[in-house]
Each structure stands twice: as C-alpha cells, then as structure tokens.
Write a protein that holds these residues in place. Structure first.
Motif, PDB file in Angstrom:
ATOM      1  N   ILE A  88      35.917  48.321  49.852  1.00 17.00           N
ATOM      2  CA  ILE A  88      34.408  48.289  49.758  1.00 17.00           C
ATOM      3  C   ILE A  88      33.720  46.976  50.195  1.00 17.00           C
ATOM      4  CG2 ILE A  88      34.719  50.137  47.846  1.00 17.00           C
ATOM      5  CD1 ILE A  88      34.267  47.713  45.986  1.00 17.00           C
ATOM      6  N   SER A  89      32.566  46.854  50.361  1.00 13.53           N
ATOM      7  CA  SER A  89      31.695  45.858  50.405  1.00 13.53           C
ATOM      8  C   SER A  89      31.336  45.214  48.887  1.00 13.53           C
ATOM      9  CB  SER A  89      30.635  45.837  51.400  1.00 13.53           C
ATOM     10  OG  SER A  89      29.505  45.199  51.185  1.00 13.53           O
ATOM     11  N   PRO A  90      31.502  43.942  48.712  1.00 13.48           N
ATOM     12  CA  PRO A  90      30.795  43.459  47.373  1.00 13.48           C
ATOM     13  C   PRO A  90      29.154  43.477  47.285  1.00 13.48           C
ATOM     14  CG  PRO A  90      31.496  41.662  48.776  1.00 13.48           C
ATOM     15  CD  PRO A  90      31.586  42.909  49.728  1.00 13.48           C
ATOM     16  N   ILE A  91      28.454  43.990  48.656  1.00  9.22           N
ATOM     17  CA  ILE A  91      27.115  44.003  48.324  1.00  9.22           C
ATOM     18  C   ILE A  91      26.558  44.754  47.264  1.00  9.22           C
ATOM     19  CG2 ILE A  91      24.857  44.509  49.889  1.00  9.22           C
ATOM     20  CD1 ILE A  91      26.596  43.627  52.532  1.00  9.22           C
ATOM     21  N   ILE A  92      26.767  46.096  47.413  1.00  8.48           N
ATOM     22  CA  ILE A  92      25.967  47.147  46.304  1.00  8.48           C
ATOM     23  C   ILE A  92      26.678  46.475  44.956  1.00  8.48           C
ATOM     24  CG2 ILE A  92      26.366  49.564  45.528  1.00  8.48           C
ATOM     25  CD1 ILE A  92      26.441  50.372  48.617  1.00  8.48           C
ATOM     26  N   PRO A  93      27.935  46.360  44.596  1.00  4.15           N
ATOM     27  CA  PRO A  93      27.896  46.321  43.210  1.00  4.15           C
ATOM     28  C   PRO A  93      27.307  44.710  42.716  1.00  4.15           C
ATOM     29  CG  PRO A  93      30.279  46.721  44.411  1.00  4.15           C
ATOM     30  CD  PRO A  93      29.220  46.555  45.327  1.00  4.15           C
ATOM     31  N   VAL A  94      27.330  43.624  43.533  1.00  2.00           N
ATOM     32  CA  VAL A  94      26.878  42.572  43.247  1.00  2.00           C
ATOM     33  C   VAL A  94      25.326  42.623  43.195  1.00  2.00           C
ATOM     34  CG1 VAL A  94      26.396  39.966  43.990  1.00  2.00           C
ATOM     35  CG2 VAL A  94      28.646  40.981  44.152  1.00  2.00           C
ATOM     36  N   CYS A  95      24.741  43.165  44.127  1.00  2.22           N
ATOM     37  CA  CYS A  95      23.338  43.564  44.066  1.00  2.22           C
ATOM     38  C   CYS A  95      22.842  44.091  42.775  1.00  2.22           C
ATOM     39  CB  CYS A  95      22.748  43.810  45.219  1.00  2.22           C
ATOM     40  SG  CYS A  95      22.807  42.860  46.735  1.00  2.22           S
ATOM     41  N   TYR A  96      23.689  45.399  42.589  1.00  6.04           N
ATOM     42  CA  TYR A  96      23.249  46.290  41.242  1.00  6.04           C
ATOM     43  C   TYR A  96      23.540  45.604  40.088  1.00  6.04           C
ATOM     44  CZ  TYR A  96      23.650  50.868  39.044  1.00  6.04           C
ATOM     45  OH  TYR A  96      23.249  51.950  38.187  1.00  6.04           O
ATOM     46  N   ILE A  97      24.350  44.938  39.847  1.00  3.30           N
ATOM     47  CA  ILE A  97      24.680  44.402  38.779  1.00  3.30           C
ATOM     48  C   ILE A  97      23.660  43.110  38.412  1.00  3.30           C
ATOM     49  CG2 ILE A  97      26.391  42.816  37.229  1.00  3.30           C
ATOM     50  CD1 ILE A  97      28.465  44.506  38.799  1.00  3.30           C
ATOM     51  N   ALA A  98      23.465  42.280  39.287  1.00  2.00           N
ATOM     52  CA  ALA A  98      22.626  41.112  39.324  1.00  2.00           C
ATOM     53  C   ALA A  98      20.927  41.672  39.081  1.00  2.00           C
ATOM     54  CB  ALA A  98      22.395  40.408  40.822  1.00  2.00           C
ATOM     55  N   THR A  99      20.538  42.705  39.755  1.00  2.00           N
ATOM     56  CA  THR A  99      19.519  43.310  39.413  1.00  2.00           C
ATOM     57  C   THR A  99      19.333  43.774  37.848  1.00  2.00           C
ATOM     58  OG1 THR A  99      19.069  44.201  41.810  1.00  2.00           O
ATOM     59  CG2 THR A  99      17.928  45.275  40.121  1.00  2.00           C
ATOM     60  N   VAL A 100      20.349  44.333  37.275  1.00  2.45           N
ATOM     61  CA  VAL A 100      20.198  44.784  35.928  1.00  2.45           C
ATOM     62  C   VAL A 100      20.060  43.485  35.148  1.00  2.45           C
ATOM     63  CG1 VAL A 100      21.444  45.905  34.061  1.00  2.45           C
ATOM     64  CG2 VAL A 100      21.447  47.002  36.236  1.00  2.45           C
ATOM     65  N   PHE A 101      20.976  42.397  35.328  1.00  3.09           N
ATOM     66  CA  PHE A 101      20.929  41.373  34.658  1.00  3.09           C
ATOM     67  C   PHE A 101      19.612  40.576  34.677  1.00  3.09           C
ATOM     68  CE2 PHE A 101      21.485  36.838  34.219  1.00  3.09           C
ATOM     69  CZ  PHE A 101      22.215  36.519  32.948  1.00  3.09           C
ATOM     70  N   VAL A 102      18.759  40.603  35.828  1.00  2.00           N
ATOM     71  CA  VAL A 102      17.767  39.809  35.901  1.00  2.00           C
ATOM     72  C   VAL A 102      16.544  40.469  35.297  1.00  2.00           C
ATOM     73  CG1 VAL A 102      15.674  39.081  37.632  1.00  2.00           C
ATOM     74  CG2 VAL A 102      18.297  38.543  38.042  1.00  2.00           C
ATOM     75  N   LEU A 103      16.286  41.859  35.624  1.00  2.00           N
ATOM     76  CA  LEU A 103      15.363  42.759  35.049  1.00  2.00           C
ATOM     77  C   LEU A 103      15.648  42.889  33.474  1.00  2.00           C
ATOM     78  CD1 LEU A 103      14.900  45.603  37.551  1.00  2.00           C
ATOM     79  CD2 LEU A 103      13.530  43.669  37.171  1.00  2.00           C
ATOM     80  N   SER A 104      16.892  42.896  33.106  1.00  2.00           N
ATOM     81  CA  SER A 104      16.954  42.743  31.704  1.00  2.00           C
ATOM     82  C   SER A 104      16.399  41.550  30.931  1.00  2.00           C
ATOM     83  CB  SER A 104      18.284  43.127  31.270  1.00  2.00           C
ATOM     84  OG  SER A 104      18.808  44.373  31.789  1.00  2.00           O
ATOM     85  N   ALA A 105      16.653  40.493  31.513  1.00  2.00           N
ATOM     86  CA  ALA A 105      16.007  39.283  31.199  1.00  2.00           C
ATOM     87  C   ALA A 105      14.666  39.187  31.170  1.00  2.00           C
ATOM     88  CB  ALA A 105      16.826  37.983  31.680  1.00  2.00           C
ATOM     89  N   VAL A 106      13.779  39.500  32.133  1.00  2.00           N
ATOM     90  CA  VAL A 106      12.848  39.663  32.197  1.00  2.00           C
ATOM     91  C   VAL A 106      12.106  40.599  31.097  1.00  2.00           C
ATOM     92  CG1 VAL A 106      10.835  40.475  33.643  1.00  2.00           C
ATOM     93  CG2 VAL A 106      12.528  39.196  34.671  1.00  2.00           C
ATOM     94  N   LEU A 107      12.638  41.739  30.853  1.00  2.00           N
ATOM     95  CA  LEU A 107      12.162  42.452  29.676  1.00  2.00           C
ATOM     96  C   LEU A 107      12.583  42.112  28.420  1.00  2.00           C
ATOM     97  CD1 LEU A 107      12.445  45.876  31.728  1.00  2.00           C
ATOM     98  CD2 LEU A 107      10.372  44.653  31.219  1.00  2.00           C
ATOM     99  N   GLY A 108      13.169  40.846  28.286  1.00  2.00           N
ATOM    100  CA  GLY A 108      13.358  40.349  26.845  1.00  2.00           C
ATOM    101  C   GLY A 108      14.503  40.813  26.208  1.00  2.00           C
ATOM    102  N   GLN A 109      15.489  41.502  27.117  1.00  2.00           N
ATOM    103  CA  GLN A 109      16.784  41.909  26.458  1.00  2.00           C
ATOM    104  C   GLN A 109      18.154  41.000  26.847  1.00  2.00           C
ATOM    105  OE1 GLN A 109      17.432  44.935  24.874  1.00  2.00           O
ATOM    106  NE2 GLN A 109      15.051  45.144  25.025  1.00  2.00           N
ATOM    107  N   ASP A 110      19.021  41.130  25.945  1.00  2.15           N
ATOM    108  CA  ASP A 110      20.263  40.242  26.199  1.00  2.15           C
ATOM    109  C   ASP A 110      20.846  40.827  27.401  1.00  2.15           C
ATOM    110  OD1 ASP A 110      22.528  38.946  26.332  1.00  2.15           O
ATOM    111  OD2 ASP A 110      23.131  39.407  24.373  1.00  2.15           O
ATOM    112  N   PRO A 111      20.672  39.864  28.689  1.00  6.42           N
ATOM    113  CA  PRO A 111      21.207  40.303  29.916  1.00  6.42           C
ATOM    114  C   PRO A 111      22.761  40.418  29.926  1.00  6.42           C
ATOM    115  CG  PRO A 111      20.335  37.888  30.143  1.00  6.42           C
ATOM    116  CD  PRO A 111      20.059  38.691  28.828  1.00  6.42           C
ATOM    117  N   VAL A 112      23.580  39.568  29.364  1.00  9.70           N
ATOM    118  CA  VAL A 112      25.069  39.705  29.410  1.00  9.70           C
ATOM    119  C   VAL A 112      25.286  41.091  28.673  1.00  9.70           C
ATOM    120  CG1 VAL A 112      26.891  38.669  28.574  1.00  9.70           C
ATOM    121  CG2 VAL A 112      25.251  37.321  29.583  1.00  9.70           C
TER     122      VAL A 112
END
Length: 195
Positions: A88-112
């Motif tokens: 597999i290429s790391p593009i999909i997993p890294v971008c997917y997890i990073a998107t959830v991390f960033v958007l969760s932080a923006v929405l005030g959730q604990d991103p970790v």
C-alpha cells in the motif's frame, strides 16, 4: 464498493444492538462471564469522559471495541509492514488520519482520543487502501482520504452514530470513479473525443 465495508454497514444497520455491544477488557478475570461496556466514542458522545481509557490503554488495545480495531500498536505495525513491502501507499492512511486529527481539534474535541478511538486506524490502513475501490493517482488518493476524514468527523460529531469510518469509506468508494476522472492526467498529444 469495498465488500468488507459493505457487509459491515449492512450488519451495523441490520443488527445494531449486537454490533455495538462490547465486552469490557479483563471481564474474564471477574466472577461474571462478561460485562457489557461502551466504546470510547460512545463514552465521548454520552459525555462520560471521566470513564475514558488512557492513551496508553488505547494504544495497547485495553478498551472495548470490534475485533481487530482496538490495538493501535498492532495496526501500526501491520501498516508499516504493508508500506515497507510496497503493498500500500502511505498517502491514504496518513491523509485520512491527519484529516480526522485536524478537524477534531478545530471542532473542540480531543484529537488524540478521536484518532485512537473506533476503527479509524483499521479502516485507514486496511480498508480505505483497497486497490479496486480507491483511486490510483496520488492526487486522487489525497482527495479520497480527505473526503473520508471529513465524512468520518461529520458523522462522529453531528450524527446519532458514534462511529463513521465504515460509512465514510463506503461513500468515498462510490465517488472514486469521479475522483479518477478528475485527477487522471491527459495523455500528451491526444485530442478531445469527437461528440
């Protein structure tokens, strides 16, 4: 659509109670056969954040959840192995997890906690990267993964379901042909088709 994701969504819809009832970690050591417990995402949605497991417990899988999605360290080892072997290429997993991390932080959730909870790592590494149902171009993979992340966060934050990974991957699988059409480079020297 990815057959495993499709089957999981059908089972979640058809047998919601059975698919969302979990055995508490170490329940076998007690006097009862098993104790039902909520997943970390269900605890977050209900506001019972004081009952959440620690980050360390989340990493080693000492929490409630589906078989195969609880031990983040094991999933990371499997993902690193697949990337190292060029399966597999790391593009999909890294971008997917990073998107959830960033958007969760923006929405005030604990991103970790949001990235360690639920089936995010399982879905990002082993399901969203399916050859047949994911884009083949790098730009398409980024768009696909970001779309999966956005839909996952929207479902987790605003829908009645605590988890959105399966639904987000299924929805983006449906959009994959359109992503491919938009991101596939045009062959040099080939004109437009006559209509």
């Amino acid at each position: 659509a990815n057959p495993a994701i499709t089957a999981r969504v059908i089972l979640l819809t058809s047998f919601a109670l059975r698919m969302t009832t979990w055995v508490a970690p170490h329940a076998w050591q007690g006097t009862v056969d098993a104790t039902s417990t909520a997943t970390p995402l269900a605890l977050i949605n209900s506001g019972a954040t004081d009952e959440l497991p620690t980050y360390a417990q989340m990493l080693i899988g000492e929490r409630a959840g589906c078989l195969g999605e609880t031990c983040i360290i094991g999933l990371l080892i499997g993902g690193i192995y697949l990337v190292a072997k060029k399966v597999i290429s790391p593009i999909i997993p890294v971008c997917y997890i990073a998107t959830v991390f960033v958007l969760s932080a923006v929405l005030g959730q604990d991103p970790v906690m949001q990235i360690l909870s639920g089936g995010l790592f399982l879905g990002a590494i082993f399901m969203a990267t399916d050859y047949v149902t994911s884009p083949i171009t790098n730009k398409g993979k980024v768009i696909y993964a970001i779309g999966c992340g956005i839909i996952t966060v929207l479902i987790r934050q605003f829908a009645s379901l605590p988890e959105g990974v399966s639904y987000s991957i299924l929805l983006m699988n449906i959009l994959t042909p359109h992503i491919e059409n938009a991101t596939t480079p045009k062959t040099f020297g080939v004109g437009k088709e006559a209509k």
